[in-house]
Design a protein around this motif. Structure first.
Motif, PDB file in Angstrom:
ATOM      1  N   ARG A 198      60.195  18.043  42.087  1.00 33.20           N
ATOM      2  CA  ARG A 198      61.448  17.701  41.410  1.00 33.20           C
ATOM      3  C   ARG A 198      61.572  18.552  40.149  1.00 33.20           C
ATOM      4  O   ARG A 198      60.575  18.963  39.570  1.00 33.20           O
ATOM      5  CB  ARG A 198      61.468  16.237  40.981  1.00 33.20           C
ATOM      6  CG  ARG A 198      61.439  15.242  42.101  1.00 33.20           C
ATOM      7  CD  ARG A 198      61.365  13.838  41.502  1.00 33.20           C
ATOM      8  NE  ARG A 198      61.200  12.825  42.504  1.00 33.20           N
ATOM      9  CZ  ARG A 198      62.190  12.071  42.975  1.00 33.20           C
ATOM     10  NH1 ARG A 198      63.415  12.226  42.516  1.00 33.20           N
ATOM     11  NH2 ARG A 198      61.960  11.159  43.886  1.00 33.20           N
ATOM     12  N   PRO A 199      62.801  18.752  39.684  1.00 33.82           N
ATOM     13  CA  PRO A 199      62.983  19.464  38.413  1.00 33.82           C
ATOM     14  C   PRO A 199      62.416  18.648  37.251  1.00 33.82           C
ATOM     15  O   PRO A 199      62.383  17.410  37.291  1.00 33.82           O
ATOM     16  CB  PRO A 199      64.505  19.601  38.272  1.00 33.82           C
ATOM     17  CG  PRO A 199      65.050  19.387  39.638  1.00 33.82           C
ATOM     18  CD  PRO A 199      64.079  18.479  40.344  1.00 33.82           C
ATOM     19  N   ILE A 200      61.998  19.335  36.230  1.00 33.23           N
ATOM     20  CA  ILE A 200      61.428  18.674  35.047  1.00 33.23           C
ATOM     21  C   ILE A 200      62.409  17.674  34.452  1.00 33.23           C
ATOM     22  O   ILE A 200      62.019  16.586  34.021  1.00 33.23           O
ATOM     23  CB  ILE A 200      60.985  19.724  34.006  1.00 33.23           C
ATOM     24  CG1 ILE A 200      59.778  20.489  34.544  1.00 33.23           C
ATOM     25  CG2 ILE A 200      60.678  19.094  32.665  1.00 33.23           C
ATOM     26  CD1 ILE A 200      59.338  21.653  33.687  1.00 33.23           C
ATOM     27  N   GLU A 201      63.708  18.015  34.442  1.00 33.01           N
ATOM     28  CA  GLU A 201      64.717  17.115  33.873  1.00 33.01           C
ATOM     29  C   GLU A 201      64.726  15.775  34.587  1.00 33.01           C
ATOM     30  O   GLU A 201      64.880  14.732  33.945  1.00 33.01           O
ATOM     31  CB  GLU A 201      66.115  17.754  33.955  1.00 33.01           C
ATOM     32  CG  GLU A 201      66.272  18.996  33.119  1.00 33.01           C
ATOM     33  CD  GLU A 201      65.772  20.264  33.805  1.00 33.01           C
ATOM     34  OE1 GLU A 201      65.771  21.313  33.132  1.00 33.01           O
ATOM     35  OE2 GLU A 201      65.361  20.213  34.989  1.00 33.01           O
ATOM     36  N   HIS A 202      64.546  15.783  35.910  1.00 32.44           N
ATOM     37  CA  HIS A 202      64.507  14.528  36.660  1.00 32.44           C
ATOM     38  C   HIS A 202      63.299  13.701  36.249  1.00 32.44           C
ATOM     39  O   HIS A 202      63.404  12.484  36.057  1.00 32.44           O
ATOM     40  CB  HIS A 202      64.416  14.780  38.160  1.00 32.44           C
ATOM     41  CG  HIS A 202      65.646  15.368  38.752  1.00 32.44           C
ATOM     42  ND1 HIS A 202      65.781  15.539  40.089  1.00 32.44           N
ATOM     43  CD2 HIS A 202      66.788  15.845  38.198  1.00 32.44           C
ATOM     44  CE1 HIS A 202      66.954  16.087  40.350  1.00 32.44           C
ATOM     45  NE2 HIS A 202      67.584  16.292  39.209  1.00 32.44           N
ATOM     46  N   ILE A 203      62.161  14.357  36.125  1.00 29.39           N
ATOM     47  CA  ILE A 203      60.933  13.644  35.777  1.00 29.39           C
ATOM     48  C   ILE A 203      61.048  13.021  34.390  1.00 29.39           C
ATOM     49  O   ILE A 203      60.692  11.852  34.198  1.00 29.39           O
ATOM     50  CB  ILE A 203      59.707  14.583  35.862  1.00 29.39           C
ATOM     51  CG1 ILE A 203      59.539  15.124  37.290  1.00 29.39           C
ATOM     52  CG2 ILE A 203      58.445  13.891  35.375  1.00 29.39           C
ATOM     53  CD1 ILE A 203      59.353  14.069  38.353  1.00 29.39           C
ATOM     54  N   VAL A 204      61.568  13.774  33.433  1.00 28.30           N
ATOM     55  CA  VAL A 204      61.726  13.236  32.074  1.00 28.30           C
ATOM     56  C   VAL A 204      62.651  12.022  32.105  1.00 28.30           C
ATOM     57  O   VAL A 204      62.347  10.983  31.502  1.00 28.30           O
ATOM     58  CB  VAL A 204      62.237  14.316  31.102  1.00 28.30           C
ATOM     59  CG1 VAL A 204      62.612  13.706  29.765  1.00 28.30           C
ATOM     60  CG2 VAL A 204      61.193  15.404  30.912  1.00 28.30           C
ATOM     61  N   SER A 205      63.765  12.123  32.824  1.00 26.87           N
ATOM     62  CA  SER A 205      64.694  10.994  32.913  1.00 26.87           C
ATOM     63  C   SER A 205      64.046   9.790  33.586  1.00 26.87           C
ATOM     64  O   SER A 205      64.206   8.653  33.130  1.00 26.87           O
ATOM     65  CB  SER A 205      65.949  11.398  33.681  1.00 26.87           C
ATOM     66  OG  SER A 205      66.681  12.352  32.960  1.00 26.87           O
ATOM     67  N   MET A 206      63.316  10.047  34.676  1.00 31.63           N
ATOM     68  CA  MET A 206      62.663   8.948  35.381  1.00 31.63           C
ATOM     69  C   MET A 206      61.613   8.268  34.509  1.00 31.63           C
ATOM     70  O   MET A 206      61.518   7.033  34.479  1.00 31.63           O
ATOM     71  CB  MET A 206      62.038   9.455  36.673  1.00 31.63           C
ATOM     72  CG  MET A 206      63.077   9.864  37.715  1.00 31.63           C
ATOM     73  SD  MET A 206      62.437  10.824  39.100  1.00 31.63           S
ATOM     74  CE  MET A 206      61.117   9.820  39.705  1.00 31.63           C
ATOM     75  N   LEU A 207      60.821   9.058  33.797  1.00 29.13           N
ATOM     76  CA  LEU A 207      59.814   8.477  32.906  1.00 29.13           C
ATOM     77  C   LEU A 207      60.466   7.682  31.781  1.00 29.13           C
ATOM     78  O   LEU A 207      59.970   6.620  31.385  1.00 29.13           O
ATOM     79  CB  LEU A 207      58.916   9.575  32.333  1.00 29.13           C
ATOM     80  CG  LEU A 207      57.981  10.251  33.334  1.00 29.13           C
ATOM     81  CD1 LEU A 207      57.318  11.467  32.695  1.00 29.13           C
ATOM     82  CD2 LEU A 207      56.947   9.273  33.855  1.00 29.13           C
TER      83      LEU A 207
END
Length: 78
Positions: free
Chosen positions: A22-31
């Motif tokens: 996944r893109p980093i932006e997705h991971i940051v949002s999910m976290l």
């Protein structure tokens, strides 16, 4: 105000993004969403000062942002 991750946080997010494909932006949002759920979704938690009843609104908006990012990335290029 925008915040910056520490070097360790950045490496952790990059590692998770690579493993999740996944893109980093997705991971940051999910976290971030999970952090809100953990901190404020727990009925036993009492904030130090005041209530934070808007967390559900933030959570929904963050989920919408992730969905929009996914749709934008999957859209066919013209």
């Amino acid at each position: 105000m925008n915040y910056q991750l520490t070097d360790t946080q950045q490496k952790a997010v990059e590692h998770i993004a690579d493993s999740e494909l996944r893109p980093i932006e997705h991971i940051v949002s999910m976290l971030f969403i999970e952090g809100i759920r953990f901190g404020y979704g727990n009925t036993d938690y009492q904030p130090y000062f005041g209530e934070c009843n808007e967390t559900v609104i933030f959570e929904n908006k963050l989920q919408d942002e992730i969905a929009q990012q996914v749709l934008t990335q999957r859209a066919p290029k013209s």
